[in-house]
Design a protein around this motif. Structure first.
Motif, PDB file in Angstrom:
ATOM      1  N   PHE A  75       0.830  -1.209   0.000  1.00  0.00           N
ATOM      2  CA  PHE A  75       0.000   0.000   0.000  1.00  0.00           C
ATOM      3  C   PHE A  75       0.865   1.259   0.000  1.00  0.00           C
ATOM      4  N   MET A  76       0.215   2.386  -0.290  1.00  0.00           N
ATOM      5  CA  MET A  76       0.780   3.715  -0.023  1.00  0.00           C
ATOM      6  C   MET A  76      -0.275   4.423   0.819  1.00  0.00           C
ATOM      7  N   PRO A  77       0.147   5.176   1.861  1.00  0.00           N
ATOM      8  CA  PRO A  77      -0.860   5.795   2.734  1.00  0.00           C
ATOM      9  C   PRO A  77      -1.849   6.665   1.944  1.00  0.00           C
ATOM     10  N   GLY A  78      -3.134   6.427   2.167  1.00  0.00           N
ATOM     11  CA  GLY A  78      -4.180   7.250   1.540  1.00  0.00           C
ATOM     12  C   GLY A  78      -4.465   6.926   0.091  1.00  0.00           C
ATOM     13  N   ALA A  79      -3.676   6.041  -0.519  1.00  0.00           N
ATOM     14  CA  ALA A  79      -3.857   5.722  -1.949  1.00  0.00           C
ATOM     15  C   ALA A  79      -5.030   4.759  -2.138  1.00  0.00           C
ATOM     16  N   CYS A  80      -5.255   4.364  -3.394  1.00  0.00           N
ATOM     17  CA  CYS A  80      -6.415   3.506  -3.688  1.00  0.00           C
ATOM     18  C   CYS A  80      -6.321   2.154  -2.985  1.00  0.00           C
ATOM     19  N   SER A  81      -5.115   1.773  -2.569  1.00  0.00           N
ATOM     20  CA  SER A  81      -4.935   0.531  -1.807  1.00  0.00           C
ATOM     21  C   SER A  81      -5.688   0.570  -0.482  1.00  0.00           C
ATOM     22  N   ARG A 126      -2.420  -7.996  -9.135  1.00  0.00           N
ATOM     23  CA  ARG A 126      -2.265  -6.557  -9.377  1.00  0.00           C
ATOM     24  C   ARG A 126      -3.541  -6.038 -10.033  1.00  0.00           C
ATOM     25  N   GLU A 127      -3.691  -4.746 -10.061  1.00  0.00           N
ATOM     26  CA  GLU A 127      -4.893  -4.063 -10.588  1.00  0.00           C
ATOM     27  C   GLU A 127      -6.027  -4.168  -9.566  1.00  0.00           C
ATOM     28  N   GLY A 128      -6.434  -2.976  -9.086  1.00  0.00           N
ATOM     29  CA  GLY A 128      -7.402  -2.897  -8.000  1.00  0.00           C
ATOM     30  C   GLY A 128      -8.698  -3.670  -8.227  1.00  0.00           C
ATOM     31  N   VAL A 129      -9.283  -3.536  -9.420  1.00  0.00           N
ATOM     32  CA  VAL A 129     -10.578  -4.186  -9.644  1.00  0.00           C
ATOM     33  C   VAL A 129     -10.420  -5.712  -9.665  1.00  0.00           C
ATOM     34  N   VAL A 170     -13.262   7.595 -12.581  1.00  0.00           N
ATOM     35  CA  VAL A 170     -13.009   8.655 -11.590  1.00  0.00           C
ATOM     36  C   VAL A 170     -11.525   8.659 -11.154  1.00  0.00           C
ATOM     37  N   HIS A 171     -10.972   7.480 -10.898  1.00  0.00           N
ATOM     38  CA  HIS A 171      -9.566   7.418 -10.457  1.00  0.00           C
ATOM     39  C   HIS A 171      -8.623   8.083 -11.470  1.00  0.00           C
ATOM     40  N   PRO A 172      -8.708   7.742 -12.787  1.00  0.00           N
ATOM     41  CA  PRO A 172      -7.808   8.425 -13.745  1.00  0.00           C
ATOM     42  C   PRO A 172      -8.058   9.927 -13.819  1.00  0.00           C
ATOM     43  N   ASP A 216       4.292  -1.176   3.384  1.00  0.00           N
ATOM     44  CA  ASP A 216       4.338   0.133   2.725  1.00  0.00           C
ATOM     45  C   ASP A 216       5.276   0.033   1.518  1.00  0.00           C
ATOM     46  N   LYS A 217       4.765   0.438   0.351  1.00  0.00           N
ATOM     47  CA  LYS A 217       5.588   0.375  -0.866  1.00  0.00           C
ATOM     48  C   LYS A 217       6.918   1.113  -0.681  1.00  0.00           C
ATOM     49  N   SER A 218       6.893   2.213   0.072  1.00  0.00           N
ATOM     50  CA  SER A 218       8.123   3.006   0.204  1.00  0.00           C
ATOM     51  C   SER A 218       9.189   2.280   1.038  1.00  0.00           C
ATOM     52  N   ALA A 237     -15.834   3.859 -10.901  1.00  0.00           N
ATOM     53  CA  ALA A 237     -14.936   4.441  -9.899  1.00  0.00           C
ATOM     54  C   ALA A 237     -13.479   4.263 -10.323  1.00  0.00           C
ATOM     55  N   ASN A 238     -13.082   3.018 -10.569  1.00  0.00           N
ATOM     56  CA  ASN A 238     -11.657   2.720 -10.762  1.00  0.00           C
ATOM     57  C   ASN A 238     -11.117   3.156 -12.119  1.00  0.00           C
ATOM     58  N   ALA A 239     -11.938   3.019 -13.179  1.00  0.00           N
ATOM     59  CA  ALA A 239     -11.420   3.267 -14.528  1.00  0.00           C
ATOM     60  C   ALA A 239     -11.814   4.637 -15.070  1.00  0.00           C
ATOM     61  N   ARG A 263     -10.877  11.994  -0.936  1.00  0.00           N
ATOM     62  CA  ARG A 263      -9.946  12.655  -0.009  1.00  0.00           C
ATOM     63  C   ARG A 263      -8.741  13.258  -0.745  1.00  0.00           C
ATOM     64  N   TRP A 264      -8.607  12.984  -2.060  1.00  0.00           N
ATOM     65  CA  TRP A 264      -7.411  13.419  -2.785  1.00  0.00           C
ATOM     66  C   TRP A 264      -7.466  14.882  -3.224  1.00  0.00           C
ATOM     67  N   GLY A 265      -8.659  15.443  -3.388  1.00  0.00           N
ATOM     68  CA  GLY A 265      -8.767  16.806  -3.915  1.00  0.00           C
ATOM     69  C   GLY A 265      -8.036  17.819  -3.050  1.00  0.00           C
ATOM     70  N   VAL A 296       4.802  -2.177 -12.992  1.00  0.00           N
ATOM     71  CA  VAL A 296       4.118  -0.900 -13.264  1.00  0.00           C
ATOM     72  C   VAL A 296       4.449   0.114 -12.160  1.00  0.00           C
ATOM     73  N   GLY A 297       4.710  -0.377 -10.970  1.00  0.00           N
ATOM     74  CA  GLY A 297       5.068   0.514  -9.860  1.00  0.00           C
ATOM     75  C   GLY A 297       3.883   0.940  -9.011  1.00  0.00           C
ATOM     76  N   SER A 298       2.694   0.443  -9.339  1.00  0.00           N
ATOM     77  CA  SER A 298       1.510   0.939  -8.619  1.00  0.00           C
ATOM     78  C   SER A 298       1.043  -0.036  -7.535  1.00  0.00           C
ATOM     79  N   VAL A 299       0.364   0.541  -6.549  1.00  0.00           N
ATOM     80  CA  VAL A 299      -0.377  -0.237  -5.564  1.00  0.00           C
ATOM     81  C   VAL A 299      -1.859  -0.098  -5.935  1.00  0.00           C
ATOM     82  N   PRO A 300      -2.725  -1.008  -5.500  1.00  0.00           N
ATOM     83  CA  PRO A 300      -2.465  -2.137  -4.619  1.00  0.00           C
ATOM     84  C   PRO A 300      -1.832  -3.326  -5.339  1.00  0.00           C
ATOM     85  N   VAL A 301      -1.038  -4.084  -4.542  1.00  0.00           N
ATOM     86  CA  VAL A 301      -0.664  -5.443  -4.934  1.00  0.00           C
ATOM     87  C   VAL A 301      -1.071  -6.330  -3.771  1.00  0.00           C
TER      88      VAL A 301
HETATM   89  N1  LIG Z   1      -5.065   0.658 -12.570  1.00  0.00           N
HETATM   90  C1  LIG Z   1      -4.325   0.586 -11.345  1.00  0.00           C
HETATM   91  C2  LIG Z   1      -3.984   1.995 -10.904  1.00  0.00           C
HETATM   92  C3  LIG Z   1      -3.348   2.004  -9.554  1.00  0.00           C
HETATM   93  C4  LIG Z   1      -2.718   3.341  -9.235  1.00  0.00           C
HETATM   94  O1  LIG Z   1      -2.671   4.272 -10.058  1.00  0.00           O
HETATM   95  N2  LIG Z   1      -2.219   3.434  -8.013  1.00  0.00           N
HETATM   96  C5  LIG Z   1      -1.537   4.633  -7.573  1.00  0.00           C
HETATM   97  C6  LIG Z   1      -1.957   5.009  -6.162  1.00  0.00           C
HETATM   98  S1  LIG Z   1      -3.664   5.400  -6.028  1.00  0.00           S
HETATM   99  C7  LIG Z   1      -0.043   4.363  -7.554  1.00  0.00           C
HETATM  100  O2  LIG Z   1       0.386   3.338  -7.035  1.00  0.00           O
HETATM  101  N3  LIG Z   1       0.762   5.258  -8.139  1.00  0.00           N
HETATM  102  C8  LIG Z   1       2.203   5.077  -8.150  1.00  0.00           C
HETATM  103  C9  LIG Z   1       2.914   6.071  -7.324  1.00  0.00           C
HETATM  104  O3  LIG Z   1       2.316   7.077  -6.952  1.00  0.00           O
HETATM  105  O4  LIG Z   1       4.109   5.833  -7.023  1.00  0.00           O
HETATM  106  C10 LIG Z   1      -5.123  -0.147 -10.283  1.00  0.00           C
HETATM  107  O5  LIG Z   1      -6.336   0.080 -10.203  1.00  0.00           O
HETATM  108  O6  LIG Z   1      -4.549  -0.945  -9.524  1.00  0.00           O
END
Ligand SMILES: N[C@@H](CCC(=O)N[C@@H](CS)C(=O)NCC(=O)O)C(=O)O
Length: 208
Positions: free
Chosen positions: A6-12, A62-65, A101-103, A30-32, A97-99, A166-168, A43-48
């Motif tokens: 995870f990353m704090p506050g992220a989609c994870s 991988r991939e939230g959905v 609003v998130h982008p 924590d990814k960090s 939501a995921n595909a 909460r991201w705005g 890809v570098g993204s969470v969640p995993v």
């Molecule tokens: N399509 C991916 C997108 C995940 C995504 O963009 N995660 C963001 C956090 S909300 C992330 O890990 N970004 C990489 C970073 O900020 O280092 C999924 O739904 O898992």
């Protein structure tokens, strides 16, 4: 036992809330604090999510959905309806939501990182905020006659949207969330599973 990167506050955070709604034990990383994270997700993204304990007997997801659907298919729950059409509509909301609003929020992070300060950056933030507000308007209309996108009960999409809402505040933008939607978001954020997930993220991030 599950392991969630995870990353704090992220989609994870939404993944963790769903794990808690399903009463599943989870180990947080924590990814960090994971220097070789690229090996876990190129890809570098969470969640995993790692499902299973033993190497060779583990699935790395991988991939939230995909992760959320895996959990909801595997564990009995009241987050997803059972009828075929209702289930598909719940997946539609999840993907909205995921595909969608998130982008749209992702553009704010991109602008903050890649556009130099000045009028172009201000205009880009404004355009990104306008498109986010349009998407919240669609949610607001859907919530005119029901408390949650899931109807009377919270659904996975409601949880994802509450996390994104909460991201705005990280950006100089005017995000407008309607009354119905604010009510839904507040209910989700007050859920025990949400509060425990926030606390667990904070404990895990501060421990390292
Ligand atoms: N399509 C991916 C997108 C995940 C995504 O963009 N995660 C963001 C956090 S909300 C992330 O890990 N970004 C990489 C970073 O900020 O280092 C999924 O739904 O898992």
């Amino acid at each position: 036992m599950y392991t969630l990167y995870f990353m704090p506050g992220a989609c994870s955070l939404a993944t963790q809330v769903i794990l808690r709604e399903l009463n599943q034990p989870v180990r947080l990383i924590d990814k960090s604090n994971t220097p070789d994270f690229a090996k876990i997700n190129p890809v570098g993204s969470v969640p995993v999510l790692v499902d299973g304990e033993q190497q060779g007997d583990q699935a790395i997801l991988r991939e939230g959905v995909a992760i959320i659907l895996h959990l909801l298919n595997k564990h009995e729950n009241s987050l997803m309806p059972s009828g075929s059409v209702f289930r598909t509509q719940a997946v539609e909301n999840l993907l909205y939501a995921n595909a969608t609003v998130h982008p749209a929020y992702g553009r704010l992070f991109f602008i903050a990182e890649h556009i130099s300060d000045g009028p172009n950056k201000d205009a880009a933030f404004k355009a990104a905020a306008d498109s986010i507000n349009h998407l919240w308007g669609v949610v607001e209309n859907k919530l005119a006659g029901q408390p949650f996108l899931g109807g009377d009960r919270v659904s996975p999409a409601d949880i994802l949207l509450a996390v994104y809402s909460r991201w705005g505040e990280y950006f100089p933008v005017d995000i407008r969330i309607g009354e119905n939607t604010s009510r839904m978001i507040n209910k989700v954020i007050q859920m025990d599973s949400f509060q425990r997930s926030l606390a667990a993220e904070s404990t895990e991030s501060n421990a390292a």
